[in-house]
Design a protein around this motif. Sequence first.
Motif, PDB file in Angstrom:
ATOM      1  N   LEU A 194       1.623  -0.330 -18.081  1.00  0.00           N
ATOM      2  CA  LEU A 194       2.631  -0.858 -17.165  1.00  0.00           C
ATOM      3  C   LEU A 194       2.197  -2.185 -16.579  1.00  0.00           C
ATOM      4  N   GLY A 195       0.896  -2.344 -16.379  1.00  0.00           N
ATOM      5  CA  GLY A 195       0.385  -3.566 -15.777  1.00  0.00           C
ATOM      6  C   GLY A 195       0.273  -3.426 -14.271  1.00  0.00           C
ATOM      7  N   PHE A 196      -0.480  -4.315 -13.671  1.00  0.00           N
ATOM      8  CA  PHE A 196      -0.708  -4.264 -12.239  1.00  0.00           C
ATOM      9  C   PHE A 196      -0.685  -5.668 -11.669  1.00  0.00           C
ATOM     10  N   THR A 197       0.190  -5.878 -10.682  1.00  0.00           N
ATOM     11  CA  THR A 197       0.271  -7.158 -10.000  1.00  0.00           C
ATOM     12  C   THR A 197      -0.091  -6.936  -8.547  1.00  0.00           C
ATOM     13  N   PRO A 198      -1.301  -7.310  -8.123  1.00  0.00           N
ATOM     14  CA  PRO A 198      -1.709  -7.064  -6.738  1.00  0.00           C
ATOM     15  C   PRO A 198      -0.870  -7.868  -5.758  1.00  0.00           C
ATOM     16  N   SER A 199      -0.554  -7.258  -4.644  1.00  0.00           N
ATOM     17  CA  SER A 199       0.229  -7.932  -3.619  1.00  0.00           C
ATOM     18  C   SER A 199      -0.634  -8.946  -2.873  1.00  0.00           C
ATOM     19  N   LYS A 200      -0.100 -10.126  -2.670  1.00  0.00           N
ATOM     20  CA  LYS A 200      -0.824 -11.151  -1.942  1.00  0.00           C
ATOM     21  C   LYS A 200      -0.846 -10.851  -0.447  1.00  0.00           C
ATOM     22  N   GLU A 201       0.025  -9.944   0.004  1.00  0.00           N
ATOM     23  CA  GLU A 201       0.150  -9.675   1.427  1.00  0.00           C
ATOM     24  C   GLU A 201      -0.750  -8.540   1.901  1.00  0.00           C
ATOM     25  N   LEU A 202      -1.478  -7.904   0.998  1.00  0.00           N
ATOM     26  CA  LEU A 202      -2.301  -6.771   1.392  1.00  0.00           C
ATOM     27  C   LEU A 202      -3.422  -7.216   2.328  1.00  0.00           C
ATOM     28  N   SER A 203      -3.609  -6.448   3.385  1.00  0.00           N
ATOM     29  CA  SER A 203      -4.641  -6.723   4.364  1.00  0.00           C
ATOM     30  C   SER A 203      -5.642  -5.582   4.363  1.00  0.00           C
ATOM     31  N   LYS A 204      -6.821  -5.835   4.915  1.00  0.00           N
ATOM     32  CA  LYS A 204      -7.805  -4.767   5.028  1.00  0.00           C
ATOM     33  C   LYS A 204      -7.439  -3.788   6.134  1.00  0.00           C
ATOM     34  N   PHE A 205      -6.399  -4.146   6.919  1.00  0.00           N
ATOM     35  CA  PHE A 205      -5.909  -3.267   7.974  1.00  0.00           C
ATOM     36  C   PHE A 205      -4.559  -2.662   7.586  1.00  0.00           C
ATOM     37  N   ILE A 206      -4.310  -1.449   8.066  1.00  0.00           N
ATOM     38  CA  ILE A 206      -3.008  -0.808   7.915  1.00  0.00           C
ATOM     39  C   ILE A 206      -2.337  -0.806   9.283  1.00  0.00           C
ATOM     40  N   LEU A 207      -1.109  -1.327   9.344  1.00  0.00           N
ATOM     41  CA  LEU A 207      -0.339  -1.354  10.579  1.00  0.00           C
ATOM     42  C   LEU A 207       0.905  -0.499  10.403  1.00  0.00           C
ATOM     43  N   ARG A 208       1.154   0.376  11.355  1.00  0.00           N
ATOM     44  CA  ARG A 208       2.316   1.263  11.280  1.00  0.00           C
ATOM     45  C   ARG A 208       2.952   1.382  12.658  1.00  0.00           C
ATOM     46  N   GLU A 209       4.257   1.128  12.717  1.00  0.00           N
ATOM     47  CA  GLU A 209       4.962   1.184  13.993  1.00  0.00           C
ATOM     48  C   GLU A 209       5.619   2.548  14.179  1.00  0.00           C
ATOM     49  N   HIS A 210       5.469   3.106  15.392  1.00  0.00           N
ATOM     50  CA  HIS A 210       6.044   4.405  15.726  1.00  0.00           C
ATOM     51  C   HIS A 210       7.049   4.238  16.869  1.00  0.00           C
ATOM     52  N   LYS A 211       8.094   5.065  16.876  1.00  0.00           N
ATOM     53  CA  LYS A 211       9.046   5.096  17.986  1.00  0.00           C
ATOM     54  C   LYS A 211       8.500   6.021  19.060  1.00  0.00           C
ATOM     55  N   THR A 212       8.622   5.608  20.317  1.00  0.00           N
ATOM     56  CA  THR A 212       8.160   6.421  21.438  1.00  0.00           C
ATOM     57  C   THR A 212       9.253   6.484  22.496  1.00  0.00           C
ATOM     58  N   ASP A 213       9.058   7.319  23.518  1.00  0.00           N
ATOM     59  CA  ASP A 213      10.023   7.426  24.617  1.00  0.00           C
ATOM     60  C   ASP A 213      10.108   6.125  25.409  1.00  0.00           C
ATOM     61  N   GLU A 214       9.010   5.367  25.426  1.00  0.00           N
ATOM     62  CA  GLU A 214       8.976   4.110  26.178  1.00  0.00           C
ATOM     63  C   GLU A 214       9.455   2.923  25.358  1.00  0.00           C
ATOM     64  N   GLY A 215       9.534   3.090  24.071  1.00  0.00           N
ATOM     65  CA  GLY A 215       9.894   2.002  23.168  1.00  0.00           C
ATOM     66  C   GLY A 215       9.226   2.195  21.826  1.00  0.00           C
ATOM     67  N   TYR A 216       8.062   1.542  21.623  1.00  0.00           N
ATOM     68  CA  TYR A 216       7.355   1.618  20.353  1.00  0.00           C
ATOM     69  C   TYR A 216       5.848   1.584  20.596  1.00  0.00           C
ATOM     70  N   CYS A 217       5.101   1.977  19.587  1.00  0.00           N
ATOM     71  CA  CYS A 217       3.666   1.716  19.603  1.00  0.00           C
ATOM     72  C   CYS A 217       3.243   1.298  18.204  1.00  0.00           C
ATOM     73  N   LEU A 218       2.335   0.359  18.148  1.00  0.00           N
ATOM     74  CA  LEU A 218       1.812  -0.140  16.879  1.00  0.00           C
ATOM     75  C   LEU A 218       0.438   0.471  16.652  1.00  0.00           C
ATOM     76  N   GLU A 219       0.313   1.194  15.559  1.00  0.00           N
ATOM     77  CA  GLU A 219      -0.971   1.806  15.188  1.00  0.00           C
ATOM     78  C   GLU A 219      -1.703   0.870  14.243  1.00  0.00           C
ATOM     79  N   ILE A 220      -2.979   0.631  14.506  1.00  0.00           N
ATOM     80  CA  ILE A 220      -3.791  -0.263  13.679  1.00  0.00           C
ATOM     81  C   ILE A 220      -5.077   0.460  13.300  1.00  0.00           C
ATOM     82  N   ARG A 221      -5.410   0.420  12.024  1.00  0.00           N
ATOM     83  CA  ARG A 221      -6.692   0.969  11.568  1.00  0.00           C
ATOM     84  C   ARG A 221      -7.111   0.238  10.297  1.00  0.00           C
ATOM     85  N   PRO A 222      -8.399   0.150  10.027  1.00  0.00           N
ATOM     86  CA  PRO A 222      -8.859  -0.456   8.770  1.00  0.00           C
ATOM     87  C   PRO A 222      -8.662   0.528   7.615  1.00  0.00           C
TER      88      PRO A 222
END
Length: 266
Positions: free
Chosen positions: A139-167
């Motif tokens: 199939l082949g593999f094309t690496p994404s240029k946007e990949l970071s060593k960190f993973i960022l994930r946004e969650h919905k909360t009662d107050e609004g949002y929270c951004l989770e960050i981890r390597p």
Amino acid sequence: MKKLWLTYAWKDNEDKDIDFIIKKLDETDIEVKFDRRNLVPGQRLWQQIGKYITDSNNCEAWGIVLTKNSINREECIEELSYALDRALNAKGNAFPIFALLHGILPRELPPALKIRLCIVLENNNWVDQVIAAVNKTALGFTPSKELSKFILREHKTDEGYCLEIRPRFDRISPFAIAVDYHEKESGNVIRGNFGPSGIIPSGHAAYNWIDSEKTLTDGTHCWVCGASNEINSTNSIFLFYKKRPKRIWFGHQQNLEKYDFNCHNA
């Protein structure tokens, strides 16, 4: 053009799902052969099907749309038998056999297909996978240029949002996160917390907790929070806010990296 014989259950085309699959494959360099396109009415059905599948001039690969309907259809299993006979006796393992899975669990696969390539139709690149299978290429593999060593994930909360960050793989300590000072002063940014990845924390146990103002090397006046807690693949830092700040900085306390929300999506 490589020739592919496609097997399916007629019931699966009640909503034109099969026609959609064929339409997408017709847009490629594959010649799709199937009953309604290639079989002549009034002549022996299985004799025609067998000829198509076993004749290298008419068929260079075989695929089946495998669903709850087709997996129990005697006709579909018989076409699988033709394909296996072709693969084992005529061309050996060089003859591609694969299944297009829709609503089927791996344990439900026929034994003959458990050791063959299976393509999940829910995958966005299923057409590319079919092309690769028919042409017997990777199939082949094309690496994404946007990949970071960190993973960022946004969650919905009662107050609004929270951004989770981890390597992804690193173990970083001490770790900090910073925002423009007015984001905290205005009440838009609420607080920072540490906790297990994927679980929105209600509190935390922090070591050498930081909650202060700081001027970055570029002169930006920031609010910074952090601690000596280790951030790794299973432990994250969380930033709580009402609306997304335009930019944040995060990482090791001595080497914060800038993240611009205007250029990325969390």
